[in-house]
Design a protein around this motif. Structure first.
Motif, mmCIF file in Angstrom:
data_model
loop_
_atom_site.group_PDB
_atom_site.id
_atom_site.type_symbol
_atom_site.label_atom_id
_atom_site.label_comp_id
_atom_site.label_asym_id
_atom_site.label_seq_id
_atom_site.Cartn_x
_atom_site.Cartn_y
_atom_site.Cartn_z
ATOM 1 N N TYR A 37 41.413 18.949 63.212
ATOM 2 C CA TYR A 37 42.871 18.945 63.183
ATOM 3 C C TYR A 37 43.413 20.067 62.295
ATOM 4 O O TYR A 37 44.391 20.739 62.651
ATOM 5 C CB TYR A 37 43.402 17.592 62.684
ATOM 6 N N PHE A 38 42.779 20.274 61.137
ATOM 7 C CA PHE A 38 43.244 21.301 60.199
ATOM 8 C C PHE A 38 42.351 22.544 60.265
ATOM 9 O O PHE A 38 42.184 23.230 59.254
ATOM 10 C CB PHE A 38 43.259 20.743 58.778
ATOM 11 N N ARG A 39 41.807 22.836 61.434
ATOM 12 C CA ARG A 39 40.815 23.898 61.570
ATOM 13 C C ARG A 39 41.334 25.252 61.083
ATOM 14 O O ARG A 39 40.589 26.017 60.447
ATOM 15 C CB ARG A 39 40.321 23.993 63.012
ATOM 16 N N ARG A 40 42.595 25.573 61.347
ATOM 17 C CA ARG A 40 43.125 26.860 60.902
ATOM 18 C C ARG A 40 43.236 26.902 59.382
ATOM 19 O O ARG A 40 42.902 27.917 58.749
ATOM 20 C CB ARG A 40 44.486 27.119 61.547
ATOM 21 N N ASP A 41 43.711 25.808 58.787
ATOM 22 C CA ASP A 41 43.798 25.740 57.325
ATOM 23 C C ASP A 41 42.411 25.769 56.698
ATOM 24 O O ASP A 41 42.194 26.451 55.688
ATOM 25 C CB ASP A 41 44.531 24.467 56.898
ATOM 26 N N VAL A 42 41.488 25.005 57.269
ATOM 27 C CA VAL A 42 40.129 24.958 56.731
ATOM 28 C C VAL A 42 39.498 26.344 56.777
ATOM 29 O O VAL A 42 38.834 26.772 55.820
ATOM 30 C CB VAL A 42 39.269 23.944 57.512
ATOM 31 N N TYR A 43 39.723 27.074 57.872
ATOM 32 C CA TYR A 43 39.157 28.414 58.001
ATOM 33 C C TYR A 43 39.739 29.363 56.954
ATOM 34 O O TYR A 43 39.000 30.064 56.247
ATOM 35 C CB TYR A 43 39.420 28.975 59.406
ATOM 36 N N SER A 44 41.065 29.381 56.845
ATOM 37 C CA SER A 44 41.695 30.326 55.917
ATOM 38 C C SER A 44 41.385 29.967 54.461
ATOM 39 O O SER A 44 41.144 30.866 53.636
ATOM 40 C CB SER A 44 43.209 30.369 56.142
ATOM 41 N N ILE A 45 41.378 28.672 54.150
ATOM 42 C CA ILE A 45 41.065 28.246 52.785
ATOM 43 C C ILE A 45 39.621 28.602 52.436
ATOM 44 O O ILE A 45 39.333 29.132 51.352
ATOM 45 C CB ILE A 45 41.311 26.735 52.627
ATOM 46 N N SER A 46 38.690 28.313 53.340
ATOM 47 C CA SER A 46 37.279 28.612 53.088
ATOM 48 C C SER A 46 37.061 30.116 52.950
ATOM 49 O O SER A 46 36.376 30.580 52.022
ATOM 50 C CB SER A 46 36.410 28.064 54.222
ATOM 51 N N ARG A 47 37.647 30.893 53.855
ATOM 52 C CA ARG A 47 37.496 32.355 53.824
ATOM 53 C C ARG A 47 38.007 32.929 52.513
ATOM 54 O O ARG A 47 37.302 33.704 51.832
ATOM 55 C CB ARG A 47 38.258 32.954 54.997
ATOM 56 N N ASP A 48 39.225 32.536 52.113
ATOM 57 C CA ASP A 48 39.827 33.123 50.927
ATOM 58 C C ASP A 48 39.162 32.629 49.641
ATOM 59 O O ASP A 48 39.067 33.380 48.654
ATOM 60 C CB ASP A 48 41.326 32.806 50.887
ATOM 61 N N THR A 49 38.697 31.384 49.642
ATOM 62 C CA THR A 49 38.034 30.857 48.452
ATOM 63 C C THR A 49 36.700 31.552 48.219
ATOM 64 O O THR A 49 36.384 31.951 47.086
ATOM 65 C CB THR A 49 37.816 29.341 48.582
ATOM 66 N N PHE A 50 35.901 31.711 49.258
ATOM 67 C CA PHE A 50 34.622 32.413 49.110
ATOM 68 C C PHE A 50 34.851 33.884 48.763
ATOM 69 O O PHE A 50 34.093 34.470 47.974
ATOM 70 C CB PHE A 50 33.789 32.280 50.383
ATOM 71 N N ALA A 51 35.899 34.475 49.326
ATOM 72 C CA ALA A 51 36.211 35.869 48.997
ATOM 73 C C ALA A 51 36.573 36.018 47.528
ATOM 74 O O ALA A 51 36.237 37.024 46.883
ATOM 75 C CB ALA A 51 37.353 36.370 49.878
ATOM 76 N N SER A 52 37.250 35.006 46.977
ATOM 77 C CA SER A 52 37.656 35.078 45.570
ATOM 78 C C SER A 52 36.458 35.075 44.627
ATOM 79 O O SER A 52 36.542 35.590 43.509
ATOM 80 C CB SER A 52 38.592 33.906 45.237
ATOM 81 N N LEU A 53 35.342 34.505 45.068
ATOM 82 C CA LEU A 53 34.136 34.523 44.247
ATOM 83 C C LEU A 53 33.599 35.942 44.098
ATOM 84 O O LEU A 53 33.057 36.307 43.045
ATOM 85 C CB LEU A 53 33.059 33.632 44.875
ATOM 86 N N ALA A 54 33.748 36.728 45.154
ATOM 87 C CA ALA A 54 33.258 38.106 45.126
ATOM 88 C C ALA A 54 34.243 39.055 44.456
ATOM 89 O O ALA A 54 33.862 39.919 43.661
ATOM 90 C CB ALA A 54 32.953 38.576 46.546
#
Length: 269
Positions: A58-75
């Motif tokens: 249901y929240f696939r777009r939010d889950v994708y953007s949140i996961s992408r940006d959170t992992f990017a913030s680690l780098a």
């Protein structure tokens, strides 16, 4: 388990996982008020897998953007896009994870017995239901989940830990906390649903470890059917709940919780 038991319990899980009325209370309540045996950890794991799939889809777009940006913030060590929301979800999960590990034995034994569990559920349904009603009536605002700060994430996270008490409702207590912080109904619900993803993953992991350790028998047919039915009912529940609360609010759920709690007290006190 019969097909009827599987379908009823899976629908109960799918609907109550995201409604603020306590899925744990209802899954414990059904065996108490029917001749059915407790469904066991294996079936709990299956229906949780179904509801997890539903909220991710249901929240696939939010889950994708949140996961992408959170992992990017680690780098990059920069908080861009939805990374902040991802870190708030992560931080808000820590209290319930620690509380779950600490009180796991008590939750799975004493609080699931008919003598104690039903009374605890009754008071939790009534007390936290009234608190939800107060928050929705007096404190809700127009803040978005993307306006949250560190204190807000911790506050909602510690509130979520209270959901380990049967009858509290994970979605109910986190939505209540969000409303007290001035979130809108929809924002409080969305953040609660996003928070459910790591919580369900952690809970499912613990259930899986227990199943492997105990060598429990696996009824794949029952588990598969339960997961599918729970997933479909959860997906529909999320969609219509968000529409419903924007128009009517939380008060119908408050009334339901209080009535159910009173009935439990009459039956088991």
């Amino acid at each position: 388990m019969t097909v009827l038991e599987i379908i009823v319990l899976a629908i109960v899980q799918g609907l109550t996982e995201f409604l603020p009325i306590s899925s744990a209370a209802h899954l414990i309540l059904v065996p108490l008020m029917t001749p059915w045996d407790d469904q066991g950890l294996g079936f709990d794991l299956a229906v949780h897998a179904g509801t997890l799939t539903a909220v991710i889809v249901y929240f696939r777009r939010d889950v994708y953007s949140i996961s992408r940006d959170t992992f990017a913030s680690l780098a990059t060590r920069r908080i861009d896009g939805d990374a902040r929301l991802g870190w708030w979800v992560t931080i808000a999960t820590i209290p319930v994870g620690l509380a779950g590990l600490t009180f796991k034995g008590l939750i799975e034994t004493t609080l699931r017995t008919p003598e104690v569990g039903a009374v605890v559920m009754a008071f939790a349904l009534i007390g936290f239901g009234l608190l939800l009603g107060l928050a929705d009536w007096r404190f809700r605002g127009e803040r978005s989940e993307r306006d949250l700060r560190l204190f807000d994430a911790l506050f909602i996270g510690f509130a979520q830990a209270l959901a380990l008490i049967p009858g509290t409702s994970r979605s109910g207590i986190t939505i209540t906390a969000g409303l007290f912080l001035g979130l809108s109904r929809e924002a409080a619900a969305r953040f609660s649903f996003l928070m459910s993803i790591p919580v369900i993953v952690l809970a499912s992991g613990l259930m899986l470890v227990d199943m492997v350790r105990d060598g429990a028998a696996t009824d794949w047919t029952a588990f598969g059917l339960g997961a599918v039915v729970a997933g479909i009912s959860a997906f529909l529940c999320i969609h219509y709940f968000l529409v419903f609360i924007s128009r009517i609010g939380m008060q119908p759920f408050v009334v339901y919780r209080v009535v159910l709690g009173v009935i439990l007290l009459m039956l088991f006190l």
